[in-house]
Write an enzyme that holds these catalytic residues in place. Structure first.
Site, short mmCIF file in Angstrom:
data_model
loop_
_atom_site.label_atom_id
_atom_site.label_comp_id
_atom_site.label_asym_id
_atom_site.label_seq_id
_atom_site.Cartn_x
_atom_site.Cartn_y
_atom_site.Cartn_z
N HIS A 311 0.85 -1.20 0.00
CA HIS A 311 0.00 0.00 0.00
C HIS A 311 0.88 1.24 0.00
CE1 HIS A 311 -3.18 2.82 1.13
NE2 HIS A 311 -4.02 1.88 0.73
N ASP A 369 -7.94 -5.41 -0.02
CA ASP A 369 -8.37 -6.28 -1.13
C ASP A 369 -7.96 -7.74 -0.95
OD1 ASP A 369 -7.63 -3.44 -3.00
OD2 ASP A 369 -9.63 -4.30 -2.78
C1 SDX Z 1 -6.27 0.03 -2.87
O1 SDX Z 1 -4.52 4.55 -2.04
C2 SDX Z 1 -5.45 3.93 -1.39
O2 SDX Z 1 -5.84 4.29 -0.30
C3 SDX Z 1 -6.04 2.75 -2.13
C4 SDX Z 1 -7.04 1.89 -1.35
C5 SDX Z 1 -8.33 2.64 -1.07
O3 SDX Z 1 -9.04 2.26 -0.15
O4 SDX Z 1 -8.66 3.56 -1.85
O5 SDX Z 1 -6.45 1.46 -0.14
C6 SDX Z 1 -7.43 0.65 -2.17
O6 SDX Z 1 -6.02 0.38 -3.99
C7 SDX Z 1 -5.41 -0.95 -2.11
C8 SDX Z 1 -4.19 -1.42 -2.96
C9 SDX Z 1 -4.67 -2.54 -3.89
N1 SDX Z 1 -3.63 -2.87 -4.87
C10 SDX Z 1 -2.97 -4.06 -4.79
O7 SDX Z 1 -3.13 -4.88 -3.88
C11 SDX Z 1 -2.04 -4.32 -5.97
C12 SDX Z 1 -0.72 -4.85 -5.47
N2 SDX Z 1 -0.05 -3.74 -4.74
C13 SDX Z 1 0.91 -2.96 -5.46
O8 SDX Z 1 0.72 -2.85 -6.82
C14 SDX Z 1 1.39 -1.72 -4.71
O9 SDX Z 1 1.69 -2.12 -3.44
C15 SDX Z 1 0.51 -0.50 -4.66
C16 SDX Z 1 0.06 -0.06 -6.01
C17 SDX Z 1 -0.68 -0.76 -3.81
C18 SDX Z 1 1.32 0.62 -4.01
O10 SDX Z 1 2.31 0.97 -4.91
P1 SDX Z 1 3.42 2.07 -4.53
O11 SDX Z 1 3.09 2.79 -3.29
O12 SDX Z 1 3.70 2.86 -5.75
O13 SDX Z 1 4.65 1.18 -4.13
P2 SDX Z 1 5.73 0.73 -5.14
O14 SDX Z 1 5.05 0.18 -6.35
O15 SDX Z 1 6.71 1.85 -5.30
O16 SDX Z 1 6.38 -0.47 -4.34
C19 SDX Z 1 7.44 -0.24 -3.46
C20 SDX Z 1 8.30 -1.49 -3.56
C21 SDX Z 1 8.68 -1.82 -5.01
O17 SDX Z 1 9.91 -2.51 -4.98
P3 SDX Z 1 11.26 -1.65 -5.35
O18 SDX Z 1 11.06 -1.07 -6.72
O19 SDX Z 1 11.38 -0.60 -4.27
O20 SDX Z 1 12.36 -2.71 -5.28
O21 SDX Z 1 7.56 -2.63 -3.10
C22 SDX Z 1 7.36 -3.54 -4.16
C23 SDX Z 1 7.63 -2.81 -5.46
O22 SDX Z 1 8.12 -3.70 -6.46
N3 SDX Z 1 5.97 -3.96 -4.09
C24 SDX Z 1 5.54 -5.20 -4.27
C25 SDX Z 1 4.16 -5.15 -4.07
N4 SDX Z 1 3.78 -3.91 -3.80
C26 SDX Z 1 4.90 -3.16 -3.82
N5 SDX Z 1 6.21 -6.34 -4.57
C27 SDX Z 1 5.44 -7.47 -4.67
N6 SDX Z 1 4.09 -7.50 -4.49
C28 SDX Z 1 3.43 -6.36 -4.19
N7 SDX Z 1 2.11 -6.39 -4.01
#
Ligand code: SDX
Length: 434
Positions: A311, A369
């Protein structure tokens, strides 16, 4: 909305030997913020913040998240307490008006919403234009936007009363639209709203009743549905809420703004993650394949991510996921579902991931989720309806934030700038010379 931010400090920035002072504002809780509104005028510089990781787009008094603690407050009330003691309509009143309603206010609000549940009959014809295999989110997105073609008497955003009517119409009609999209996709006849039922009971009946049989709502299931709506109601300036605010900042009508929010929520990184998560759990298929998927999630060369994990704000357990997990067990218990392979995979996946250094270092925890797909599946919804249910519940958050923006006298049209790296000015080359 009465603006309450106050200056509590000064930030100094030195550019080319010249020092500039920028005010630091604080709110009632959470991080303070540097006011950069005059930065470009003072220095000729922009700020650069792709994804807005460090940017406040607005002052707000609706929802507060402490990502470090895993805390979520709606108008100051912890989500756990609202999920336990409140109802979705009472929580909706709280999000819109800022205070829990008195008995009279609650009764009046419930009656208003109940009496706006029907759709204009022409919308039935509108639905008939969709293919039966259209994704329900496509039908909901299109229909919400089309509401501005039906309700001309509540489009004036400068008129408080018309804004209220639009908010009430959207909260009341989303279940009817969502249920209609579901019925249309499975080829069953539309079930009209039943004003003798409460919000969640009415929605379940519109989804699962058929004209040929009497339909009894299971109160435990209805309570779980209502709780799930509360958990999804608002979440400060997430992507879809920011989309609604940006659309609203141009003066677009409320139905167009909420349709924009529906569209943004659909993405698998946002509200679409509940559908993507259940599909991922099904793809994993068995507990012994979990290590393979954990490895893929950690592999920077593999675009695969663990859906339902991570998140932007929560760097601790999403408090909604905890309540959702509890609700999942309650629903499975009530439905007599003793063993759920999908739930077993989810719980084992969570256990492994929470102990894996990659997830621990990056502070990746289950989010709202992660469990929602399992409980919604148990309630009888197909995965294609999961994000529709998220949009149904989030509509009250979207309209509350939209309304707060319109009441905030400091608001202006949203218009971000950019860091340009394209071609600089050059003369046209006639075709013969290319
Ligand atoms: C919702 O914003 C809100 O409040 C949203 C929400 C709401 O109520 O409105 O809470 C609802 O959207 C919840 C999130 C649902 N999405 C997912 O579950 C999809 C999987 N999650 C990711 O795609 C990700 O965690 C996000 C999109 C939720 C957050 O992305 P960020 O903040 O841009 O974080 P990032 O992509 O920069 O990740 C940071 C690091 C990265 O690694 P590095 O590049 O630093 O090496 O963490 C890793 C990412 O690769 N990472 C993950 C991961 N999520 C982040 N690695 C594996 N699996 C994951 N799920």
């Amino acid at each position: 909305m009465e603006n309450k931010i106050k200056q509590t400090n000064i930030a100094k920035i030195t550019v080319d030997g010249k020092t500039y002072e920028l005010p630091i504002y604080s709110g009632s809780t959470g991080p303070s913020a540097i006011d950069v509104r005059n930065l470009h005028k003072l220095t000729g510089l922009f700020t650069f913040d792709i994804g807005y990781t460090s940017t406040c787009s607005t002052e707000s008094q609706i929802t507060f998240i402490d990502g470090g603690k895993g805390q979520l407050l709606y108008r100051g009330y912890p989500i756990e307490q609202l999920a336990e003691h409140s109802t979705f309509l009472e929580t909706s009143y709280l999000l819109i008006h800022g205070e829990l309603p008195t008995k009279d206010q609650s009764t009046k609000f419930t009656n208003i919403i109940t009496n706006h549940t029907m759709l204009h009959e022409q919308i039935e014809r509108f639905f008939n234009g969709f293919r039966r295999d259209a994704h329900p989110m496509a039908m909901v997105c299109g229909t919400v936007g089309a509401l501005s073609a039906f309700y001309h008497d509540s489009l004036d955003i400068e008129d408080n009363e018309q804004r209220d009517i639009s908010m009430h119409r959207l909260i009341a009609k989303m279940p009817t639209i969502a249920a209609r999209a579901y019925k249309y996709s499975i080829g069953q006849p539309t079930i009209y709203p039943d004003n003798s039922l409460n919000y969640a009971e009415n929605f379940l009946k519109m989804c699962f009743a058929v004209p040929t049989e009497k339909y009894e709502v299971n109160p435990i299931i209805a309570d779980a549905m209502d709780k799930i709506f509360i958990l999804h109601a608002d979440h400060e300036q997430n992507a879809s809420t920011s989309t609604v605010r940006l659309a609203g900042s141009s003066g677009a009508n409320p139905f167009a703004c909420i349709a924009a929010g529906v569209a943004c929520l659909w993405g698998p990184s946002h509200g679409g993650a509940n559908e993507a998560c259940l599909n991922m759990l099904k793809e994993i298929g068995s507990v012994d394949r979990i290590p393979e998927f954990i490895a893929r999630a950690k592999d920077r060369n593999d675009p695969f991510r663990l859906m339902g994990f991570g998140h932007r704000v929560y760097k601790n357990y999403d408090p909604r996921a905890k309540v959702m997990q509890k609700t999942t067990h309650a629903v499975l218990g009530e439905l007599g579902i003793k063993d759920s392979p999908i739930l077993d995979i989810a719980m084992e996946l969570e256990k492994i991931a929470l102990n894996d250094p990659y997830f621990v270092e990056k502070k990746l925890y289950p989010n709202v989720d992660f469990y929602s797909g399992i409980v919604l599946s148990a309630l009888g919804f197909p995965t294609s309806m999961f994000t529709v249910l998220f949009a149904l519940a989030r509509t009250v958050g979207w309209v509350s934030q939209w309304n707060e923006m319109l009441e905030d006298k400091t608001q202006r049209i949203g218009r971000p700038r950019q860091l340009y790296t394209g071609a600089t000015s050059r003369d046209y080359i006639p075709l013969a010379n290319r």
